[in-house]
Every structure is written in C-alpha cells, then in structure tokens.
Design a protein around this motif. Structure first.
Motif, PDB file in Angstrom:
ATOM      1  N   HIS A   1       0.844  -1.192   0.000  1.00 23.48           N
ATOM      2  CA  HIS A   1       0.000   0.000   0.000  1.00 23.48           C
ATOM      3  C   HIS A   1       0.883   1.247   0.000  1.00 23.48           C
ATOM      4  O   HIS A   1       2.023   1.211   0.444  1.00 23.48           O
ATOM      5  CB  HIS A   1      -0.929   0.011   1.220  1.00 23.48           C
ATOM      6  CG  HIS A   1      -0.190  -0.029   2.513  1.00 23.48           C
ATOM      7  ND1 HIS A   1       0.259  -1.198   3.083  1.00 23.48           N
ATOM      8  CD2 HIS A   1       0.237   0.969   3.332  1.00 23.48           C
ATOM      9  CE1 HIS A   1       0.893  -0.924   4.203  1.00 23.48           C
ATOM     10  NE2 HIS A   1       0.903   0.375   4.377  1.00 23.48           N
ATOM     11  N   ARG A   2       0.315   2.323  -0.461  1.00 22.43           N
ATOM     12  CA  ARG A   2       1.047   3.585  -0.573  1.00 22.43           C
ATOM     13  C   ARG A   2       1.389   4.127   0.822  1.00 22.43           C
ATOM     14  O   ARG A   2       0.569   4.079   1.732  1.00 22.43           O
ATOM     15  CB  ARG A   2       0.197   4.600  -1.332  1.00 22.43           C
ATOM     16  CG  ARG A   2       0.889   5.899  -1.588  1.00 22.43           C
ATOM     17  CD  ARG A   2      -0.067   6.877  -2.254  1.00 22.43           C
ATOM     18  NE  ARG A   2       0.493   8.201  -2.210  1.00 22.43           N
ATOM     19  CZ  ARG A   2       0.904   8.870  -3.268  1.00 22.43           C
ATOM     20  NH1 ARG A   2       0.762   8.346  -4.453  1.00 22.43           N
ATOM     21  NH2 ARG A   2       1.415  10.059  -3.144  1.00 22.43           N
ATOM     22  N   THR A   3       2.604   4.642   0.953  1.00 23.05           N
ATOM     23  CA  THR A   3       3.026   5.304   2.189  1.00 23.05           C
ATOM     24  C   THR A   3       3.117   6.805   1.916  1.00 23.05           C
ATOM     25  O   THR A   3       2.893   7.259   0.783  1.00 23.05           O
ATOM     26  CB  THR A   3       4.391   4.779   2.669  1.00 23.05           C
ATOM     27  OG1 THR A   3       5.406   5.207   1.745  1.00 23.05           O
ATOM     28  CG2 THR A   3       4.394   3.263   2.783  1.00 23.05           C
ATOM     29  N   ASP A   4       3.482   7.566   2.912  1.00 20.43           N
ATOM     30  CA  ASP A   4       3.656   9.013   2.752  1.00 20.43           C
ATOM     31  C   ASP A   4       5.038   9.377   2.221  1.00 20.43           C
ATOM     32  O   ASP A   4       5.325  10.545   1.996  1.00 20.43           O
ATOM     33  CB  ASP A   4       3.428   9.724   4.088  1.00 20.43           C
ATOM     34  CG  ASP A   4       1.976   9.649   4.538  1.00 20.43           C
ATOM     35  OD1 ASP A   4       1.091   9.550   3.671  1.00 20.43           O
ATOM     36  OD2 ASP A   4       1.737   9.682   5.760  1.00 20.43           O
ATOM     37  N   SER A   5       5.898   8.371   2.011  1.00 22.82           N
ATOM     38  CA  SER A   5       7.278   8.603   1.569  1.00 22.82           C
ATOM     39  C   SER A   5       7.392   8.615   0.051  1.00 22.82           C
ATOM     40  O   SER A   5       6.572   8.035  -0.650  1.00 22.82           O
ATOM     41  CB  SER A   5       8.190   7.506   2.108  1.00 22.82           C
ATOM     42  OG  SER A   5       8.147   7.473   3.506  1.00 22.82           O
ATOM     43  N   SER A   6       8.454   9.263  -0.416  1.00 25.63           N
ATOM     44  CA  SER A   6       8.830   9.233  -1.830  1.00 25.63           C
ATOM     45  C   SER A   6      10.203   8.581  -1.938  1.00 25.63           C
ATOM     46  O   SER A   6      11.035   8.725  -1.043  1.00 25.63           O
ATOM     47  CB  SER A   6       8.901  10.643  -2.416  1.00 25.63           C
ATOM     48  OG  SER A   6       7.623  11.227  -2.426  1.00 25.63           O
ATOM     49  N   GLY A   7      10.422   7.895  -3.056  1.00 20.74           N
ATOM     50  CA  GLY A   7      11.699   7.234  -3.285  1.00 20.74           C
ATOM     51  C   GLY A   7      12.698   8.144  -3.946  1.00 20.74           C
ATOM     52  O   GLY A   7      12.414   9.322  -4.212  1.00 20.74           O
ATOM     53  N   PRO A   8      13.888   7.626  -4.270  1.00 24.87           N
ATOM     54  CA  PRO A   8      14.939   8.426  -4.893  1.00 24.87           C
ATOM     55  C   PRO A   8      14.549   8.990  -6.261  1.00 24.87           C
ATOM     56  O   PRO A   8      15.080  10.004  -6.686  1.00 24.87           O
ATOM     57  CB  PRO A   8      16.127   7.479  -5.015  1.00 24.87           C
ATOM     58  CG  PRO A   8      15.678   6.155  -4.564  1.00 24.87           C
ATOM     59  CD  PRO A   8      14.319   6.275  -3.986  1.00 24.87           C
ATOM     60  N   GLY A   9      13.613   8.339  -6.934  1.00 25.47           N
ATOM     61  CA  GLY A   9      13.159   8.828  -8.233  1.00 25.47           C
ATOM     62  C   GLY A   9      12.003   9.809  -8.140  1.00 25.47           C
ATOM     63  O   GLY A   9      11.479  10.282  -9.147  1.00 25.47           O
ATOM     64  N   GLY A  10      11.556  10.104  -6.892  1.00 26.62           N
ATOM     65  CA  GLY A  10      10.467  11.057  -6.703  1.00 26.62           C
ATOM     66  C   GLY A  10       9.084  10.432  -6.743  1.00 26.62           C
ATOM     67  O   GLY A  10       8.086  11.133  -6.621  1.00 26.62           O
ATOM     68  N   HIS A  11       9.010   9.116  -6.911  1.00 32.69           N
ATOM     69  CA  HIS A  11       7.721   8.424  -6.974  1.00 32.69           C
ATOM     70  C   HIS A  11       7.343   7.897  -5.591  1.00 32.69           C
ATOM     71  O   HIS A  11       8.204   7.753  -4.719  1.00 32.69           O
ATOM     72  CB  HIS A  11       7.792   7.263  -7.971  1.00 32.69           C
ATOM     73  CG  HIS A  11       8.150   7.708  -9.351  1.00 32.69           C
ATOM     74  ND1 HIS A  11       7.298   8.401 -10.169  1.00 32.69           N
ATOM     75  CD2 HIS A  11       9.314   7.577 -10.036  1.00 32.69           C
ATOM     76  CE1 HIS A  11       7.896   8.667 -11.313  1.00 32.69           C
ATOM     77  NE2 HIS A  11       9.128   8.183 -11.261  1.00 32.69           N
ATOM     78  N   PRO A  12       6.065   7.591  -5.386  1.00 31.43           N
ATOM     79  CA  PRO A  12       5.625   7.107  -4.075  1.00 31.43           C
ATOM     80  C   PRO A  12       6.284   5.779  -3.700  1.00 31.43           C
ATOM     81  O   PRO A  12       6.576   4.951  -4.562  1.00 31.43           O
ATOM     82  CB  PRO A  12       4.119   6.898  -4.240  1.00 31.43           C
ATOM     83  CG  PRO A  12       3.737   7.665  -5.450  1.00 31.43           C
ATOM     84  CD  PRO A  12       4.947   7.724  -6.323  1.00 31.43           C
ATOM     85  N   VAL A  13       6.484   5.604  -2.397  1.00 26.22           N
ATOM     86  CA  VAL A  13       6.984   4.346  -1.859  1.00 26.22           C
ATOM     87  C   VAL A  13       5.788   3.558  -1.337  1.00 26.22           C
ATOM     88  O   VAL A  13       4.909   4.106  -0.678  1.00 26.22           O
ATOM     89  CB  VAL A  13       8.010   4.574  -0.730  1.00 26.22           C
ATOM     90  CG1 VAL A  13       8.361   3.271  -0.030  1.00 26.22           C
ATOM     91  CG2 VAL A  13       9.262   5.223  -1.298  1.00 26.22           C
ATOM     92  N   TYR A  14       5.771   2.274  -1.655  1.00 29.67           N
ATOM     93  CA  TYR A  14       4.729   1.353  -1.216  1.00 29.67           C
ATOM     94  C   TYR A  14       5.372   0.322  -0.300  1.00 29.67           C
ATOM     95  O   TYR A  14       6.533  -0.037  -0.491  1.00 29.67           O
ATOM     96  CB  TYR A  14       4.085   0.653  -2.420  1.00 29.67           C
ATOM     97  CG  TYR A  14       3.294   1.597  -3.287  1.00 29.67           C
ATOM     98  CD1 TYR A  14       1.906   1.622  -3.218  1.00 29.67           C
ATOM     99  CD2 TYR A  14       3.927   2.467  -4.166  1.00 29.67           C
ATOM    100  CE1 TYR A  14       1.169   2.496  -4.011  1.00 29.67           C
ATOM    101  CE2 TYR A  14       3.194   3.344  -4.955  1.00 29.67           C
ATOM    102  CZ  TYR A  14       1.827   3.345  -4.871  1.00 29.67           C
ATOM    103  OH  TYR A  14       1.090   4.214  -5.642  1.00 29.67           O
TER     104      TYR A  14
END
Length: 79
Positions: free
Chosen positions: A28-41
């Motif tokens: 599920h989607r978290t409030d974080s973003s990854g190194p590429g700027g996309h959502p972290v799941y």
C-alpha cells in the motif's frame, strides 16, 4: 495525477524449474517518496518496500541490511 493506493508485487524466481512460480505481496502507498520522486509502497510488515512509478516501474528499496531483491519484479494495480 494521483497514484494508486495498492499494488501487488509479483516476484518471479528465474532459477526455479516451474516458470509459472511466483510470490505475490500486497503493498500500500506510504507518505514517503523514493529516490526517483515516486511514491513508496510497503507491505503491512514494512519489510517489503518499493518505489513504483506512474508507469508501474518498480525500484525495490532495502528496509534492512543484507537484503537481496529478486531480479524479476512487476507491479499489478489493485482496484
């Protein structure tokens, strides 16, 4: 564009004799973003974490030391 809330991550083991064998993990989607700027799941345990782009490109994110991620991971949107 709003990202999806859930995906199934499909892990394929290319070394197994059964080409159809796969492990599936719901994330599920978290409030974080990854190194590429996309959502972290993440899965419910927080151990499986992945950045997933709007084109369903997957970048696995280590949640601890010594993790080795499968080479074949795809994301399937969950409705």
């Amino acid at each position: 564009m709003r990202s999806r809330e859930r995906y199934e991550l499909v892990f394929v083991d290319t070394t197994t004799p059964d080409p159809e064998a796969a492990d599936v993990v719901m994330v599920h989607r978290t409030d974080s973003s990854g190194p590429g700027g996309h959502p972290v799941y993440a899965d419910d345990t927080g151990i499986v974490r992945a950045e997933i782009s709007d084109r369903a490109e997957v970048r696995m994110i280590a949640s601890g030391g010594h993790q080795v991620h499968a080479a074949m991971v795809t994301a399937r949107p969950v409705t």
